[in-house]
Design a protein around this motif. Structure first.
Motif, PDB file in Angstrom:
ATOM      1  N   ASP A  42       0.863  -1.174   0.000  1.00  0.00           N
ATOM      2  CA  ASP A  42       0.000   0.000   0.000  1.00  0.00           C
ATOM      3  C   ASP A  42       0.899   1.224   0.000  1.00  0.00           C
ATOM      4  O   ASP A  42       2.057   1.157   0.449  1.00  0.00           O
ATOM      5  N   VAL A  43       0.375   2.327  -0.475  1.00  0.00           N
ATOM      6  CA  VAL A  43       1.162   3.558  -0.529  1.00  0.00           C
ATOM      7  C   VAL A  43       1.241   4.241   0.829  1.00  0.00           C
ATOM      8  O   VAL A  43       2.114   5.097   1.056  1.00  0.00           O
ATOM      9  N   VAL A  44       0.369   3.884   1.754  1.00  0.00           N
ATOM     10  CA  VAL A  44       0.326   4.497   3.086  1.00  0.00           C
ATOM     11  C   VAL A  44       0.802   3.481   4.124  1.00  0.00           C
ATOM     12  O   VAL A  44       0.114   2.491   4.402  1.00  0.00           O
ATOM     13  N   GLY A  45       1.962   3.742   4.706  1.00  0.00           N
ATOM     14  CA  GLY A  45       2.546   2.802   5.642  1.00  0.00           C
ATOM     15  C   GLY A  45       1.713   2.572   6.889  1.00  0.00           C
ATOM     16  O   GLY A  45       1.661   1.454   7.416  1.00  0.00           O
ATOM     17  N   GLU A  46       1.057   3.623   7.381  1.00  0.00           N
ATOM     18  CA  GLU A  46       0.268   3.482   8.607  1.00  0.00           C
ATOM     19  C   GLU A  46      -0.869   2.481   8.430  1.00  0.00           C
ATOM     20  O   GLU A  46      -1.242   1.772   9.375  1.00  0.00           O
ATOM     21  N   ARG A  47      -1.403   2.405   7.230  1.00  0.00           N
ATOM     22  CA  ARG A  47      -2.479   1.438   6.978  1.00  0.00           C
ATOM     23  C   ARG A  47      -1.951   0.009   7.074  1.00  0.00           C
ATOM     24  O   ARG A  47      -2.621  -0.886   7.595  1.00  0.00           O
TER      25      ARG A  47
END
Length: 252
Positions: A42-47
């Protein structure tokens, strides 16, 4: 998750893009609950951190990056290792419903980069492993926009028609080598994908149709059920299909 099939993906490695939210997240969770090893990107690490918190580290590899970027694809392949049994190309972006007369180059290029070029490159990267193994399944997320011209703007519509065509090409060329490729075509789904309508003309043209034609919004888990079915041996005789999972929108 009482609707899962225990052990369906035991011993298998499945790559899932867009795995941090929405359909991708639901797909990754279902595969993990059915015994599979998931390589989630995913492009968002927190997700992805949140996904790991839910699933734990066992059987889960995460890669942060843009699915259209070559270094992300390299990292995903490195995380997968020498075996890839399935690939779910879920990551996608919208186009603000911009019609052909208003589409700008940047939006067009970005939508095609994420919705078409990224899935093509990742599919191309895993095909040698699948061909060598004599088996594998690729599932692309298309859209109702792959079936009609009134579900989105010009870039998104063209990109989803393109991914449907790419799916059929993979099925045709590599089906005899044991690789199946199919797509699901969702309608409205409760996800984090941003879908603003930046065109006044599009709002007047598309808005009234959507108000009367779109069935109730689906949940990501409903799409994950279709995707995992296509990834599994339960659909062993299905190849080259674009499967609507849209609450009946495609028959309106």
């Amino acid at each position: 998750m009482n609707d899962t099939t225990a052990g369906r993906f035991t011993g298998r490695t499945i790559i899932v893009t867009g795995a941090g939210s929405g359909i991708g997240r639901a797909t990754a969770i279902r595969i993990a609950h059915e015994g599979g090893r998931v390589v989630a990107t995913d492009v968002v690490g927190e997700r992805l951190d949140a996904l790991r918190d839910e699933l734990g580290a066992t059987g889960l590899e995460t890669v942060v990056g843009d699915v259209a970027a070559a270094d992300t694809i390299d990292a995903v392949l490195a995380a997968a290792g020498d075996r890839v049994d399935g690939l779910a190309n879920v990551a996608g972006i919208m186009d603000a419903f911009l019609p052909p007369s208003e589409i700008d180059d940047a939006t067009w290029d970005r939508v095609f980069s994420v919705n078409v070029t990224g899935p093509m490159r990742l599919t191309r990267a895993v095909l040698p492993l699948m061909i060598a193994a004599g088996r594998g399944a690729v599932v692309n997320v298309a859209s109702e926009a792959a079936l009609r011209g009134s579900a989105a703007g010009a870039a998104y519509t063209a990109s989803k028609h393109a991914i449907a065509g790419f799916t059929k090409s993979v099925a045709f060329f590599h089906g005899p080598q044991g690789v199946r490729a199919n797509a699901v075509a969702p309608g409205a789904v409760a996800t984090n994908i941003e879908a603003p309508m930046r065109s006044e003309y599009a709002a007047g043209r598309v808005g009234p149709l959507m108000q009367v034609a779109i069935p109730p919004v689906a949940q990501p888990e409903q799409l994950a059920a279709a995707i995992t079915w296509l990834l599994s041996d339960d659909s062993a005789n299905v190849n080259g299909v674009v499967l609507p999972s849209d609450g009946g929108w495609s028959v309106v």
